[in-house]
Design a protein around this motif. Sequence first.
Motif, PDB file in Angstrom:
ATOM      1  N   PRO A 112       0.914  -1.201  -0.090  1.00  0.00           N
ATOM      2  CA  PRO A 112       0.074  -0.108   0.188  1.00  0.00           C
ATOM      3  C   PRO A 112       1.119   1.469  -0.222  1.00  0.00           C
ATOM      4  CG  PRO A 112      -0.867  -0.828   1.627  1.00  0.00           C
ATOM      5  CD  PRO A 112       0.264  -2.803   1.291  1.00  0.00           C
ATOM      6  N   TYR A 163      -3.431  -1.280  -6.216  1.00  0.00           N
ATOM      7  CA  TYR A 163      -4.317  -0.637  -5.665  1.00  0.00           C
ATOM      8  C   TYR A 163      -5.737  -1.790  -6.179  1.00  0.00           C
ATOM      9  CZ  TYR A 163      -2.709   3.446  -3.287  1.00  0.00           C
ATOM     10  OH  TYR A 163      -2.553   4.162  -2.346  1.00  0.00           O
ATOM     11  N   ASN A 166      -8.136  -1.762  -3.439  1.00  0.00           N
ATOM     12  CA  ASN A 166      -8.270  -1.092  -2.795  1.00  0.00           C
ATOM     13  C   ASN A 166      -9.041   0.113  -3.826  1.00  0.00           C
ATOM     14  OD1 ASN A 166      -7.836   2.290  -1.501  1.00  0.00           O
ATOM     15  ND2 ASN A 166      -6.313   1.171  -0.803  1.00  0.00           N
TER      16      ASN A 166
END
Length: 199
Positions: A128, A161, A166
């Motif tokens: 991340p 992502y 995400n």
Amino acid sequence: LSNCMKHLLIFLIMILMQKPLQAQEGNIVAIQKSKVVAIEKIKSSFQRDTLLALSYAKLAKLFVDESADSCMFYVKKAEIISAKYNFKKGLGHVEIAMGILNREQGHYLEALSHLNQAIGILKTIDEPAIAATYSAIGTIYTYTNQYQKAILHHKKSLDIYQRLGNKTGVIDNLANIGNAYLENNLLLPKRSDGKGFDL
């Protein structure tokens, strides 16, 4: 001495010899227990301090827009703790905070240097953060009118992502890619099926 007395004497000697052995075994167990306690304390201290280092790095990022001095105060705290333990994740987040601070101050080359160092440190340990760092680099390239590089870095961030699921990161990077195309007066490439755009 009679045989009976000899056996009794040998028996008493054996009992007397066992007590020091038992005492030695007790001491060994006590020493091992104290080592385990010491290791647990070190482990607990490491966990507490490394969590603190990450918290300081996050605080530094929060202060980027408000106060460079406060940002640097927390960067230094995070850096000291992370260096003490050679805590790579903390050191990587320190580089990210410094990169973002330099970006906001308009020091783009320094910002890129810090952010690229963060990627090198965090490459295998914090996906991340890597995604956020690619996005931050993309933003610098947008600020400096290097739109192809901006798009490339936002796409790298987008890929991570998407893999992580995400949605906020996906949306942000799609917006950043669209912005880079818009700023450069480029048309978004259309998909071959005519349904939307190919990013």
